[in-house]
Design an enzyme around this catalytic site. Structure first.
Site, PDB file in Angstrom:
ATOM      1  N   GLU A 174      10.308   1.674  10.198  1.00  0.00           N
ATOM      2  CA  GLU A 174      11.315   2.702   9.857  1.00  0.00           C
ATOM      3  C   GLU A 174      10.616   4.037  10.030  1.00  0.00           C
ATOM      4  O   GLU A 174       9.781   4.427   9.198  1.00  0.00           O
ATOM      5  CB  GLU A 174      11.778   2.530   8.411  1.00  0.00           C
ATOM      6  CG  GLU A 174      12.481   1.220   8.133  1.00  0.00           C
ATOM      7  CD  GLU A 174      13.939   1.247   8.566  1.00  0.00           C
ATOM      8  OE1 GLU A 174      14.550   2.327   8.548  1.00  0.00           O
ATOM      9  OE2 GLU A 174      14.451   0.186   8.938  1.00  0.00           O
ATOM     10  N   GLU A 196       9.773  16.492  14.293  1.00  0.00           N
ATOM     11  CA  GLU A 196      10.204  16.375  12.902  1.00  0.00           C
ATOM     12  C   GLU A 196       9.394  17.357  12.057  1.00  0.00           C
ATOM     13  O   GLU A 196       8.169  17.273  12.023  1.00  0.00           O
ATOM     14  CB  GLU A 196       9.940  14.933  12.454  1.00  0.00           C
ATOM     15  CG  GLU A 196      10.492  14.610  11.111  1.00  0.00           C
ATOM     16  CD  GLU A 196      10.209  13.162  10.736  1.00  0.00           C
ATOM     17  OE1 GLU A 196       9.110  12.661  11.040  1.00  0.00           O
ATOM     18  OE2 GLU A 196      11.093  12.537  10.128  1.00  0.00           O
ATOM     19  N   GLY A 212       7.293   5.265   7.769  1.00  0.00           N
ATOM     20  CA  GLY A 212       6.408   6.420   7.923  1.00  0.00           C
ATOM     21  C   GLY A 212       6.659   7.094   9.256  1.00  0.00           C
ATOM     22  O   GLY A 212       7.735   6.945   9.851  1.00  0.00           O
ATOM     23  N   SER A 213       5.658   7.785   9.740  1.00  0.00           N
ATOM     24  CA  SER A 213       5.847   8.591  10.948  1.00  0.00           C
ATOM     25  C   SER A 213       5.851   7.718  12.208  1.00  0.00           C
ATOM     26  O   SER A 213       5.242   6.637  12.233  1.00  0.00           O
ATOM     27  CB  SER A 213       4.720   9.616  11.047  1.00  0.00           C
ATOM     28  OG  SER A 213       3.485   8.943  11.080  1.00  0.00           O
ATOM     29  N   THR A 214       6.484   8.233  13.241  1.00  0.00           N
ATOM     30  CA  THR A 214       6.509   7.531  14.529  1.00  0.00           C
ATOM     31  C   THR A 214       5.089   7.401  15.082  1.00  0.00           C
ATOM     32  O   THR A 214       4.723   6.374  15.670  1.00  0.00           O
ATOM     33  CB  THR A 214       7.448   8.273  15.497  1.00  0.00           C
ATOM     34  OG1 THR A 214       8.783   8.158  14.972  1.00  0.00           O
ATOM     35  CG2 THR A 214       7.415   7.683  16.895  1.00  0.00           C
ATOM     36  N   GLU A 215       4.288   8.433  14.838  1.00  0.00           N
ATOM     37  CA  GLU A 215       2.901   8.413  15.334  1.00  0.00           C
ATOM     38  C   GLU A 215       2.137   7.204  14.756  1.00  0.00           C
ATOM     39  O   GLU A 215       1.504   6.437  15.491  1.00  0.00           O
ATOM     40  CB  GLU A 215       2.264   9.729  14.868  1.00  0.00           C
ATOM     41  CG  GLU A 215       0.898  10.009  15.348  1.00  0.00           C
ATOM     42  CD  GLU A 215       0.306  11.198  14.578  1.00  0.00           C
ATOM     43  OE1 GLU A 215       1.016  11.858  13.782  1.00  0.00           O
ATOM     44  OE2 GLU A 215      -0.891  11.432  14.774  1.00  0.00           O
ATOM     45  N   GLY A 244       3.534   4.601  13.375  1.00  0.00           N
ATOM     46  CA  GLY A 244       4.262   3.411  13.833  1.00  0.00           C
ATOM     47  C   GLY A 244       3.692   2.892  15.145  1.00  0.00           C
ATOM     48  O   GLY A 244       3.506   1.687  15.326  1.00  0.00           O
ATOM     49  N   LYS A 260       0.858  -1.188   0.000  1.00  0.00           N
ATOM     50  CA  LYS A 260       0.000   0.000   0.000  1.00  0.00           C
ATOM     51  C   LYS A 260       0.895   1.239   0.000  1.00  0.00           C
ATOM     52  O   LYS A 260       1.462   1.626   1.018  1.00  0.00           O
ATOM     53  CB  LYS A 260      -0.913   0.057   1.239  1.00  0.00           C
ATOM     54  CG  LYS A 260      -1.991   1.136   1.042  1.00  0.00           C
ATOM     55  CD  LYS A 260      -2.507   1.777   2.303  1.00  0.00           C
ATOM     56  CE  LYS A 260      -1.754   2.963   2.783  1.00  0.00           C
ATOM     57  NZ  LYS A 260      -1.740   4.150   1.899  1.00  0.00           N
TER      58      LYS A 260
HETATM   59  P1  NAD Z   1       2.643   8.557   7.561  1.00  0.00           P
HETATM   60  O1  NAD Z   1       3.046   7.791   8.759  1.00  0.00           O
HETATM   61  O2  NAD Z   1       1.620   9.600   7.696  1.00  0.00           O
HETATM   62  O3  NAD Z   1       2.117   7.569   6.424  1.00  0.00           O
HETATM   63  C1  NAD Z   1       2.898   6.495   5.949  1.00  0.00           C
HETATM   64  C2  NAD Z   1       1.994   5.445   5.360  1.00  0.00           C
HETATM   65  O4  NAD Z   1       1.180   4.912   6.399  1.00  0.00           O
HETATM   66  C3  NAD Z   1       1.038   5.938   4.281  1.00  0.00           C
HETATM   67  O5  NAD Z   1       0.938   4.957   3.277  1.00  0.00           O
HETATM   68  C4  NAD Z   1      -0.275   6.069   5.041  1.00  0.00           C
HETATM   69  O6  NAD Z   1      -1.425   5.936   4.234  1.00  0.00           O
HETATM   70  C5  NAD Z   1      -0.186   4.916   5.999  1.00  0.00           C
HETATM   71  N1  NAD Z   1      -0.997   5.031   7.203  1.00  0.00           N
HETATM   72  C6  NAD Z   1      -1.532   6.142   7.760  1.00  0.00           C
HETATM   73  N2  NAD Z   1      -2.218   5.827   8.872  1.00  0.00           N
HETATM   74  C7  NAD Z   1      -2.097   4.487   9.038  1.00  0.00           C
HETATM   75  C8  NAD Z   1      -2.545   3.574  10.030  1.00  0.00           C
HETATM   76  N3  NAD Z   1      -3.265   3.954  11.076  1.00  0.00           N
HETATM   77  N4  NAD Z   1      -2.203   2.272   9.902  1.00  0.00           N
HETATM   78  C9  NAD Z   1      -1.459   1.852   8.877  1.00  0.00           C
HETATM   79  N5  NAD Z   1      -1.008   2.672   7.894  1.00  0.00           N
HETATM   80  C10 NAD Z   1      -1.319   3.980   7.984  1.00  0.00           C
HETATM   81  O7  NAD Z   1       4.022   9.123   6.960  1.00  0.00           O
HETATM   82  P2  NAD Z   1       4.210  10.117   5.734  1.00  0.00           P
HETATM   83  O8  NAD Z   1       3.716  11.442   6.159  1.00  0.00           O
HETATM   84  O9  NAD Z   1       3.695   9.485   4.482  1.00  0.00           O
HETATM   85  O10 NAD Z   1       5.805  10.129   5.603  1.00  0.00           O
HETATM   86  C11 NAD Z   1       6.606  10.928   6.360  1.00  0.00           C
HETATM   87  C12 NAD Z   1       7.150  10.170   7.548  1.00  0.00           C
HETATM   88  O11 NAD Z   1       7.853   9.002   7.124  1.00  0.00           O
HETATM   89  C13 NAD Z   1       8.172  10.976   8.317  1.00  0.00           C
HETATM   90  O12 NAD Z   1       7.941  10.831   9.690  1.00  0.00           O
HETATM   91  C14 NAD Z   1       9.485  10.336   7.938  1.00  0.00           C
HETATM   92  O13 NAD Z   1      10.517  10.517   8.863  1.00  0.00           O
HETATM   93  C15 NAD Z   1       9.110   8.918   7.781  1.00  0.00           C
HETATM   94  N6  NAD Z   1      10.105   8.192   6.982  1.00  0.00           N
HETATM   95  C16 NAD Z   1      10.968   7.343   7.622  1.00  0.00           C
HETATM   96  C17 NAD Z   1      11.954   6.684   6.893  1.00  0.00           C
HETATM   97  C18 NAD Z   1      12.918   5.732   7.577  1.00  0.00           C
HETATM   98  O14 NAD Z   1      13.573   4.969   6.876  1.00  0.00           O
HETATM   99  N7  NAD Z   1      13.037   5.746   8.883  1.00  0.00           N
HETATM  100  C19 NAD Z   1      12.053   6.886   5.524  1.00  0.00           C
HETATM  101  C20 NAD Z   1      11.152   7.757   4.910  1.00  0.00           C
HETATM  102  C21 NAD Z   1      10.180   8.409   5.647  1.00  0.00           C
END
Ligand code: NAD
Length: 503
Positions: free
Chosen positions: A276, A407, A254-257, A259, A202
């Site tokens: 990650e 962040e 994605g975001s820590t939140e 995660g 996804k």
């Molecule tokens: P996000 O966490 O908002 O979304 C990431 C993904 O998760 C999207 O596909 C989103 O649709 C999905 N998602 C949203 N809510 C969800 C839920 N409740 N359950 C499951 N999936 C859900 O992140 P973003 O805004 O797309 O990306 C930015 C973030 O990603 C930043 O915090 C960045 O640091 C992080 N990031 C980390 C790395 C790493 O390797 N550590 C690399 C790239 C980006």
């Protein structure tokens, strides 16, 4: 200052065909299907606001079909019995197809995400192909062990013969963010397929185009039906995948939140997780740093991809003896960067991924200013409804201010002076995150002493944001669980089975 950008028409034949072929569909069991609910949503070019395509809005019903297809494919002979070297060749073929379509994929990535053409075409798309090549080489080197045992309560005259075998974890839900769309997908798909897993991918709702195009290329490469399924949609779709009993592992970036939410959702069947997550990465600049390296290096570390990089060096700690010279030099580097549409070849920095993200960055700066931060460069959004934000250097940011702790995910760096290395280390580690850091010095021992003292998954010396598939990448503290890349990256997709026989 405002920046007005005209819509760009796709230049490559492949991108034109892909974008004009009607609403996008979902890839389930190697067939492109309309979403069960018939709903779609738009994906736009963040630079101009122009609509690029309609994406299928998958519902939980579509997710269930995708998971069922992935689960079925796990036990189908076409995948289960595929010889390891054939799996390796398949991965290599996917890499070749990515390379053969690099112009088109780079164009789609830049149109959808905003990043500069150079970043897409010469960094992220080739790096995505390299992910598949690296793990292609592992496919026939996944080994168990024979293990001599010490406990002897077996019948007299018999002995114990024990060994381990490695098995795929099973169905992987791969969920990716919007900042480096194809590369983030490749980082999960390549090790998952190498291990023999099947996947439901996804991609982020803002930037799904290259994942869908990669799906077409993977089918063309000969991937058996159901091995990779791609469903587009919003966070609720991701949440459904992470709670689903038919999923064995979640690979999330994605975001820590989010995660944290996944940790909760995955409890039901105790899914394996790799997370990650976010970062607030420091750069420590020692008094002997080479200015020819450190100024462009720190600038690139924060401003590349307009700061939308998980490891972006958003906090610089600079020795007080060189602090003024550093701030002035970094402000000059920021001022040199040309903002524009990513497809204009002169552009260094494209927009943020959306106007909403630009608003978010602007809110951090407004709040920081009100709390006494100074602006040495940038500090403005380029138009009221623009997704562009000027590369920004901020001084006087206190340790407890939100812009120092959270962040921002935009082109903003806070620069702070220090007097001795212990103080620099204390500043660097004063964060809940632990993703990455850089150290800038010409002195070997201070470089390695500082690297040892920083609590982070990656420490760069005299560079920032260097990646290669051979190098494990992961977060300490609240930046994540597990590692991607390197041999450790493959481990996340494998289970160990111990077989113990009395013979
Ligand atoms: P996000 O966490 O908002 O979304 C990431 C993904 O998760 C999207 O596909 C989103 O649709 C999905 N998602 C949203 N809510 C969800 C839920 N409740 N359950 C499951 N999936 C859900 O992140 P973003 O805004 O797309 O990306 C930015 C973030 O990603 C930043 O915090 C960045 O640091 C992080 N990031 C980390 C790395 C790493 O390797 N550590 C690399 C790239 C980006």
């Amino acid at each position: 200052m405002t920046l007005s950008i005209q819509p760009h028409q796709p230049i490559t034949e492949g991108a034109r065909t892909f974008l004009t072929g009607g609403p996008k569909k979902l890839l389930i069991a190697n067939e492109w299907k309309d979403p069960v609910g018939g709903q779609h949503f738009a994906t736009n070019d963040p630079a101009s606001g122009a609509r690029l395509a309609e994406l299928a809005e998958a519902t939980s019903e579509d997710a269930d079909l995708a998971i069922a297809a992935a689960r079925n494919a796990l036990s189908e002979p076409a995948w289960r019995d595929m010889k390891p070297s054939a799996r390796g060749r398949l991965l290599w073929k996917i890499a070749d197809l990515i390379e053969a379509h690099a112009d088109e994929l780079a164009e789609l990535e830049t149109l959808d995400q905003g990043k500069s053409w150079a970043t897409s075409r010469f960094a992220e798309i080739p790096a995505s192909a390299e992910q598949f090549r690296y793990f292609a080489g592992f496919a026939n080197k996944i080994l168990g062990q024979t293990i001599p045992t010490s406990i002897g309560y077996h019948p007299p005259g018999k002995k114990v013969f024990a060994y381990t075998s490695r098995e795929p974890v099973g169905v992987v839900a791969a969920i990716t963010p919007w900042n480096s769309p194809l590369l983030m997908a490749a980082m999960k798909l390549a090790p998952a397929l190498c291990a023999g897993c099947t996947v439901v991918l996804k991609p982020a709702e803002e930037t799904s185009l290259t994942a869908l195009r990669l799906g077409e290329l993977m089918v063309e490469a000969g991937l058996p039906a159901g091995v990779v399924n791609i469903i587009t949609g919003f966070g609720s779709l991701g949440a459904h995948l992470t709670a689903h009993k038919g999923v064995d592992k979640v690979a999330f970036t994605g975001s820590t939140e989010v995660g944290r939410m996944i940790v909760g959702a995955a409890q039901g069947n105790l899914k394996k997780l790799t997370l990650e997550l976010g970062g607030k990465s420091p750069a420590i600049v020692m008094p002997d740093a080479d200015f020819d390296l450190v100024l462009p290096g720190v600038a690139r570390g924060i401003f590349a991809n307009s700061g939308q990089v998980c490891v972006a060096g958003s906090r610089a700690y600079v020795h007080s003896s060189i602090y003024d010279r550093f701030v002035e030099g970094l402000a000059k580097e920021a001022g040199k960067l040309r903002l524009g549409h990513g497809l204009d070849k002169e552009t260094d920095l494209g927009p943020l991924v959306s106007t909403g993200q630009a608003e978010r960055v602007a809110a951090f700066i407004t709040e920081g200013r009100a709390e006494g931060a100074g602006i040495a460069a940038g500090g403005e959004r380029l138009g009221d409804d623009s997704a562009f934000y000027a590369p920004t250097v901020v001084t006087g940011v206190k340790a407890d201010m939100r812009m120092m702790r959270e962040e921002i995910f935009g082109p903003v760096i806070a620069v702070t002076p220090f007097d001795d290395p212990e103080e620099a280390l204390a500043y660097a580690n004063d964060t809940d995150y632990g993703l990455a850091a850089s150290v800038w010095t010409q002195d070997l021992s201070s470089a390695h002493r500082l690297a040892a003292g920083i609590k982070a998954g990656t420490v760069w010396i005299n560079c920032h944001s260097y990646f290669s598939p051979e190098l494990p990448k992961g977060g300490h503290k609240e930046s994540g669980w597990g590692y991607e890349n390197g041999a450790q990256g493959l481990e996340n997709y494998l289970e160990t089975k111990t077989v113990c026989a009395v013979i």
